[in-house]
Every structure is written in C-alpha cells, then in structure tokens.
Design a protein around this motif. Structure first.
Motif, PDB file in Angstrom:
ATOM      1  N   ASN A  80    -112.287 -50.094  82.796  1.00  0.00           N
ATOM      2  CA  ASN A  80    -112.814 -51.362  82.280  1.00  0.00           C
ATOM      3  C   ASN A  80    -113.194 -52.315  83.412  1.00  0.00           C
ATOM      4  N   PHE A  81    -112.372 -52.342  84.464  1.00  0.00           N
ATOM      5  CA  PHE A  81    -112.621 -53.190  85.632  1.00  0.00           C
ATOM      6  C   PHE A  81    -113.968 -52.844  86.267  1.00  0.00           C
ATOM      7  N   VAL A  82    -114.212 -51.555  86.447  1.00  0.00           N
ATOM      8  CA  VAL A  82    -115.459 -51.107  87.083  1.00  0.00           C
ATOM      9  C   VAL A  82    -116.647 -51.344  86.161  1.00  0.00           C
ATOM     10  N   GLU A  83    -116.510 -50.954  84.889  1.00  0.00           N
ATOM     11  CA  GLU A  83    -117.629 -51.102  83.952  1.00  0.00           C
ATOM     12  C   GLU A  83    -118.038 -52.559  83.749  1.00  0.00           C
ATOM     13  N   SER A  84    -117.083 -53.470  83.798  1.00  0.00           N
ATOM     14  CA  SER A  84    -117.394 -54.892  83.589  1.00  0.00           C
ATOM     15  C   SER A  84    -117.968 -55.556  84.843  1.00  0.00           C
ATOM     16  N   GLY A  85    -117.908 -54.868  85.987  1.00  0.00           N
ATOM     17  CA  GLY A  85    -118.417 -55.441  87.234  1.00  0.00           C
ATOM     18  C   GLY A  85    -117.488 -56.464  87.854  1.00  0.00           C
ATOM     19  N   GLU A  86    -116.232 -56.483  87.407  1.00  0.00           N
ATOM     20  CA  GLU A  86    -115.267 -57.466  87.905  1.00  0.00           C
ATOM     21  C   GLU A  86    -115.020 -57.328  89.414  1.00  0.00           C
ATOM     22  N   TYR A  87    -115.297 -56.154  89.935  1.00  0.00           N
ATOM     23  CA  TYR A  87    -115.103 -55.885  91.361  1.00  0.00           C
ATOM     24  C   TYR A  87    -115.977 -56.751  92.257  1.00  0.00           C
ATOM     25  N   ALA A  88    -117.064 -57.265  91.749  1.00  0.00           N
ATOM     26  CA  ALA A  88    -118.020 -58.014  92.574  1.00  0.00           C
ATOM     27  C   ALA A  88    -117.389 -59.228  93.249  1.00  0.00           C
ATOM     28  N   GLN A  89    -116.394 -59.832  92.621  1.00  0.00           N
ATOM     29  CA  GLN A  89    -115.748 -61.013  93.203  1.00  0.00           C
ATOM     30  C   GLN A  89    -114.949 -60.681  94.462  1.00  0.00           C
TER      31      GLN A  89
END
Length: 193
Positions: free
Chosen positions: A14-23
C-alpha cells in the motif's frame, strides 16, 4: 510466512502503490556530512532523529547493541570508514543512552539464555576451545559515559581514520531525548577533499 511479515508486506504494498515514499526522497550522501553510531534500543527509533533535528537524508545511522565499537576490524568500524571515504562523512557522533540493556550484561546469564533456546553446551565449549573469548565478547559495560569514551577513542585511534574527522560522544535520555556531551574531538589537520 509469519503474521508479522505478512502485515509488513501488505503495508509495504500500500505504501508503494500510494506513492507515499516520495516524501522520503534524498541522495545517498548525508546532507549534514554526519554519521551516527547509536544503540538499537526501540525507544530511540524515532526519538533520536527528532531530538537531533534530523530529517531523512541528513545522516548515516549505524545501530548496534550499546552503540559500541567492540572490535576495530568489525562491521561497525568498517561502516564508519565507508561513510568517511565513500559517502562524504566529515563528522561522527557516538550516541549511547541511559538505561541501556548492555549496561551490566552478564555473559553467564546470556549463555544460560542460549541454553534455554536450545543451543547445546558442547557448541559453547567448541567456541571456547577455538579461542573465542565469549566472556569478554558478551560482557556489557558498567558506566555509559565510560563506554562512550572508549568507543570514541577506538574510532579516533583506528589507523585508517583520518585526523580531520570530528568525533563526538554523547548520551541521550531515552524518554526525554536530552543530549549530554561526554567527549568532543573536533578533528584536526587538512579538510576532507
């Protein structure tokens, strides 16, 4: 697959799919030229960076039991040297903490735990007969400030550590995050290229 691993993998997806890593984007070189050796204590996972005002990408974090360099040719010292020579680190902080599990660690008690986990006594005997000093290796420290001083000296005296690298020793309170300086070695000599 354990329940813990399953939960982590589901969260990660879910973390990867939502793009949360960008921060968390940052380069591989620490923005502040800093490497920190700290204890692996769970209380410090978020507290330590916050108490130091660090954000993702500011520092190389190296964690182990007690924030100790137990051997000058072990993986912790190698990591610090890689940080200096390959990752543009110009300053090292050794940050131990009060109420550490390594304080007063007793080898006999530790080895009793290994037996309780099913490690046979003959394996311990084999290690001792091979010249491994388990009692020394498994002994903790009695004073956190003295342990920090010893680790700072071990790093400073390493034959591959450049003289111009600043090395500081501190103790952090594991509840409040209050830092107390123990040593301050500002380094000397030519600046890093």
């Amino acid at each position: 697959m354990s329940d813990t691993l399953k939960e982590i993998l589901e969260f990660n997806n879910n973390f990867v799919e939502s793009g949360e890593y960008a921060q968390f984007f940052s380069g591989k070189y620490p923005e502040r030229g800093l490497a920190i050796l700290s204890c692996m204590d769970t209380r410090l996972s978020e507290l330590l960076p916050r108490a130091l005002g660090l954000k993702n990408g500011d520092a190389k974090l190296i964690k182990n039991a007690g924030a100790v360099v137990s051997h000058p040719w072990g993986s912790v010292m190698r990591s610090l040297l890689v940080a200096v020579y390959e990752l543009r680190v110009s300053e090292i902080m050794v940050i131990a903490h009060h109420d550490c599990g390594m304080r007063g660690m007793n080898p006999a008690e530790f080895l009793a735990h290994t037996e309780a986990f099913g490690i046979p006594a003959d394996r311990i005997d084999t290690l001792r007969n091979a010249g491994i000093n388990l009692d020394n290796w498994l002994t903790g420290f009695t004073n956190v400030e003295d342990s920090v001083r010893h680790t700072v000296q071990t790093i400073r005296r390493h034959p591959l550590m450049p003289a111009n690298i600043a090395i500081h020793g501190l103790v952090i309170h594991p509840t409040t995050g209050k830092l107390t300086p123990v040593t301050d070695d500002p380094g000397h000599g030519a600046q890093n290229p």
